[in-house]
Design a protein around this motif. Structure first.
Motif, PDB file in Angstrom:
ATOM      1  N   UNK A 122      64.343 -71.788  17.626  1.00 12.09           N
ATOM      2  CA  UNK A 122      63.028 -71.909  18.277  1.00 12.09           C
ATOM      3  C   UNK A 122      62.960 -73.184  19.103  1.00 12.09           C
ATOM      4  N   UNK A 123      62.413 -73.053  20.328  1.00 18.45           N
ATOM      5  CA  UNK A 123      62.060 -74.204  21.161  1.00 18.45           C
ATOM      6  C   UNK A 123      60.541 -74.181  21.319  1.00 18.45           C
ATOM      7  N   UNK A 124      59.886 -75.310  21.059  1.00 18.15           N
ATOM      8  CA  UNK A 124      58.433 -75.391  21.206  1.00 18.15           C
ATOM      9  C   UNK A 124      58.116 -75.815  22.643  1.00 18.15           C
ATOM     10  N   UNK A 125      57.444 -74.928  23.385  1.00 20.92           N
ATOM     11  CA  UNK A 125      57.096 -75.195  24.780  1.00 20.92           C
ATOM     12  C   UNK A 125      55.653 -75.637  24.910  1.00 20.92           C
ATOM     13  N   UNK A 126      55.439 -76.874  25.360  1.00 23.15           N
ATOM     14  CA  UNK A 126      54.091 -77.437  25.487  1.00 23.15           C
ATOM     15  C   UNK A 126      53.595 -77.190  26.907  1.00 23.15           C
ATOM     16  N   UNK A 127      52.772 -76.146  27.059  1.00 25.39           N
ATOM     17  CA  UNK A 127      52.313 -75.707  28.378  1.00 25.39           C
ATOM     18  C   UNK A 127      50.965 -76.332  28.754  1.00 25.39           C
ATOM     19  N   UNK A 128      50.664 -76.310  30.049  1.00 27.39           N
ATOM     20  CA  UNK A 128      49.398 -76.785  30.634  1.00 27.39           C
ATOM     21  C   UNK A 128      49.291 -78.305  30.604  1.00 27.39           C
ATOM     22  N   UNK A 157      55.762 -78.759  30.029  1.00 24.90           N
ATOM     23  CA  UNK A 157      55.786 -78.178  31.378  1.00 24.90           C
ATOM     24  C   UNK A 157      54.407 -77.631  31.752  1.00 24.90           C
ATOM     25  N   UNK A 158      54.286 -77.254  33.002  1.00 22.95           N
ATOM     26  CA  UNK A 158      53.097 -76.541  33.477  1.00 22.95           C
ATOM     27  C   UNK A 158      53.562 -75.250  34.135  1.00 22.95           C
ATOM     28  N   UNK A 159      53.231 -74.118  33.514  1.00 20.49           N
ATOM     29  CA  UNK A 159      53.608 -72.825  34.094  1.00 20.49           C
ATOM     30  C   UNK A 159      52.907 -72.608  35.434  1.00 20.49           C
ATOM     31  N   UNK A 160      51.719 -73.211  35.576  1.00 22.37           N
ATOM     32  CA  UNK A 160      50.935 -73.011  36.799  1.00 22.37           C
ATOM     33  C   UNK A 160      51.514 -73.764  37.991  1.00 22.37           C
ATOM     34  N   UNK A 161      51.896 -75.019  37.773  1.00 23.38           N
ATOM     35  CA  UNK A 161      52.381 -75.845  38.899  1.00 23.38           C
ATOM     36  C   UNK A 161      53.905 -75.865  39.013  1.00 23.38           C
ATOM     37  N   UNK A 162      54.596 -75.505  37.931  1.00 26.10           N
ATOM     38  CA  UNK A 162      56.063 -75.537  37.963  1.00 26.10           C
ATOM     39  C   UNK A 162      56.666 -76.846  37.485  1.00 26.10           C
ATOM     40  N   UNK A 163      55.829 -77.843  37.197  1.00 30.95           N
ATOM     41  CA  UNK A 163      56.327 -79.142  36.711  1.00 30.95           C
ATOM     42  C   UNK A 163      57.028 -78.949  35.365  1.00 30.95           C
ATOM     43  N   UNK A 164      58.226 -79.477  35.220  1.00 28.38           N
ATOM     44  CA  UNK A 164      58.964 -79.411  33.966  1.00 28.38           C
ATOM     45  C   UNK A 164      59.759 -78.135  33.755  1.00 28.38           C
ATOM     46  N   UNK A 165      59.629 -77.164  34.663  1.00 28.27           N
ATOM     47  CA  UNK A 165      60.344 -75.896  34.463  1.00 28.27           C
ATOM     48  C   UNK A 165      61.861 -76.015  34.637  1.00 28.27           C
ATOM     49  N   UNK A 166      62.375 -76.856  35.569  1.00 26.57           N
ATOM     50  CA  UNK A 166      63.837 -77.022  35.630  1.00 26.57           C
ATOM     51  C   UNK A 166      64.410 -77.543  34.313  1.00 26.57           C
ATOM     52  N   UNK A 167      63.705 -78.478  33.675  1.00 23.59           N
ATOM     53  CA  UNK A 167      64.153 -79.018  32.389  1.00 23.59           C
ATOM     54  C   UNK A 167      64.098 -77.937  31.304  1.00 23.59           C
ATOM     55  N   UNK A 168      63.032 -77.124  31.324  1.00 30.30           N
ATOM     56  CA  UNK A 168      62.919 -76.022  30.370  1.00 30.30           C
ATOM     57  C   UNK A 168      64.073 -75.040  30.554  1.00 30.30           C
ATOM     58  N   UNK A 169      64.328 -74.678  31.805  1.00 29.15           N
ATOM     59  CA  UNK A 169      65.402 -73.725  32.106  1.00 29.15           C
ATOM     60  C   UNK A 169      66.753 -74.235  31.588  1.00 29.15           C
ATOM     61  N   UNK A 170      67.018 -75.511  31.813  1.00 25.27           N
ATOM     62  CA  UNK A 170      68.283 -76.098  31.379  1.00 25.27           C
ATOM     63  C   UNK A 170      68.408 -76.096  29.855  1.00 25.27           C
ATOM     64  N   UNK A 171      67.299 -76.411  29.173  1.00 18.39           N
ATOM     65  CA  UNK A 171      67.306 -76.426  27.712  1.00 18.39           C
ATOM     66  C   UNK A 171      67.557 -75.022  27.154  1.00 18.39           C
TER      67      UNK A 171
END
Length: 303
Positions: A122-128, A157-171
């Motif tokens: 499990x990875x905990x994703x902190x959105x918004x 990350x923010x699913x709405x703005x895309x901030x942090x998504x490259x790091x999420x994808x890599x993880x």
């Protein structure tokens, strides 16, 4: 064609799990780079286990967007929650998405308890993170405590703005094993076009009627006729009560026309061509309580 994967290529299935309305569908659309799941301000938007596919030069990630885990109040709710639970055991990695505009609550802890009983990583994703309120420290501490208790990796990350998504994808890629291409590299979803059409119609109903017609709506695509110049789509909107039918049609057919016009625009983007959309409204009393009706409308417990 599905190509041969190079030796270091990674692939696998990632279950996006969480409470209703934490941004799971928005996240999948952002990661895939295209709209494959409907989104709405109303909770419980996702009903089917929808797969979105992201292929990079190093990996293929198959995202399984699941219904929000909640306390069910009818047969449809039972099916949705059961399917989300099944997804936990049938994926390679779980991305547990939470909404960090509020502190960790009972609903999050319920999902965390379910996940703690599974052997799936499990990875905990902190959105918004773009919407975080003043009591930031208290909120962050509540989720840090949750992650530490289970020894889960976390990512913001923010699913709405895309901030942090490259790091999420890599993880996520790092947590996948070496594997093959499961799908052709240019595919973004495994769902048939008709299913997506129905979902795009349902999305407009949720957006335009909001609380008046909550989740007593199902869509069946009755006919699709394709010609070189236009695609003709006939669909039926199923509701449970005559009063809901009246709201959906609206005065002089105004609401149905607005739903049809907005849905047609979205379907045209999907198929990249001109669309004629005709909608009908049918009353099916208590369809959410009937296993037979649910099966007819495509809602079954996943194997």
């Amino acid at each position: 064609m599905i190509p041969q994967a190079p030796p270091e290529f990674r692939s696998g299935f990632i279950g996006i799990i969480g409470r209703p309305n934490v941004g799971k569908s928005t996240l999948m659309n952002q990661l895939v780079g295209q709209k494959v799941a409907i989104t709405s301000p109303v909770a419980q938007t996702t009903r089917n286990r929808l797969q979105g596919i992201l292929t990079t030069k190093d990996a293929q990630l198959i995202f399984v967007d699941t219904p929000g885990i909640h306390k069910p109040h009818h047969q449809l709710g039972e099916v949705l929650v059961q399917n989300a639970k099944i997804a936990i055991e049938s994926v390679d990695v779980v991305l547990f998405v939470v909404d960090v505009t509020t502190t960790c609550g009972a609903g999050d802890r319920y999902v965390a308890d379910l996940l703690s009983r599974s052997s799936t990583p499990v990875i905990l994703g902190l959105n918004k993170i773009d919407e975080q309120p003043p009591n930031l420290l208290e909120i962050n501490e509540s989720y840090t405590k949750l992650a530490d208790s289970q020894q889960w990796q976390t990512v913001k990350f923010s699913a709405k703005t895309g901030v942090g998504l490259p790091e999420l994808q890599q993880l996520l890629i790092q947590n996948l094993e070496p594997g093959p291409y499961y799908y052709p590299p240019d595919l973004v979803t495994d769902q048939p076009e008709r299913f997506i059409m129905g979902e795009l119609i349902r999305e407009q109903i949720l957006l335009l009627t909001r609380e008046e017609i909550p989740h007593s709506v199902a869509i069946s695509i009755d006919q699709v006729q394709e010609t070189p110049t236009i695609t003709r789509v006939m669909a039926t909107i199923h509701v449970e009560r005559d009063s809901q039918k009246g709201i959906l049609i609206g005065k002089g057919g105004s609401m149905l026309k607005a739903i049809g016009s907005a849905a047609r625009e979205q379907i045209q983007k999907l198929i990249a061509g001109k669309v004629y959309l005709e909608l009908f409204v049918k009353v099916q009393p208590k369809w959410r309580q009937s296993r037979i009706r649910l099966a007819e409308l495509g809602y079954r417990v996943e194997e």
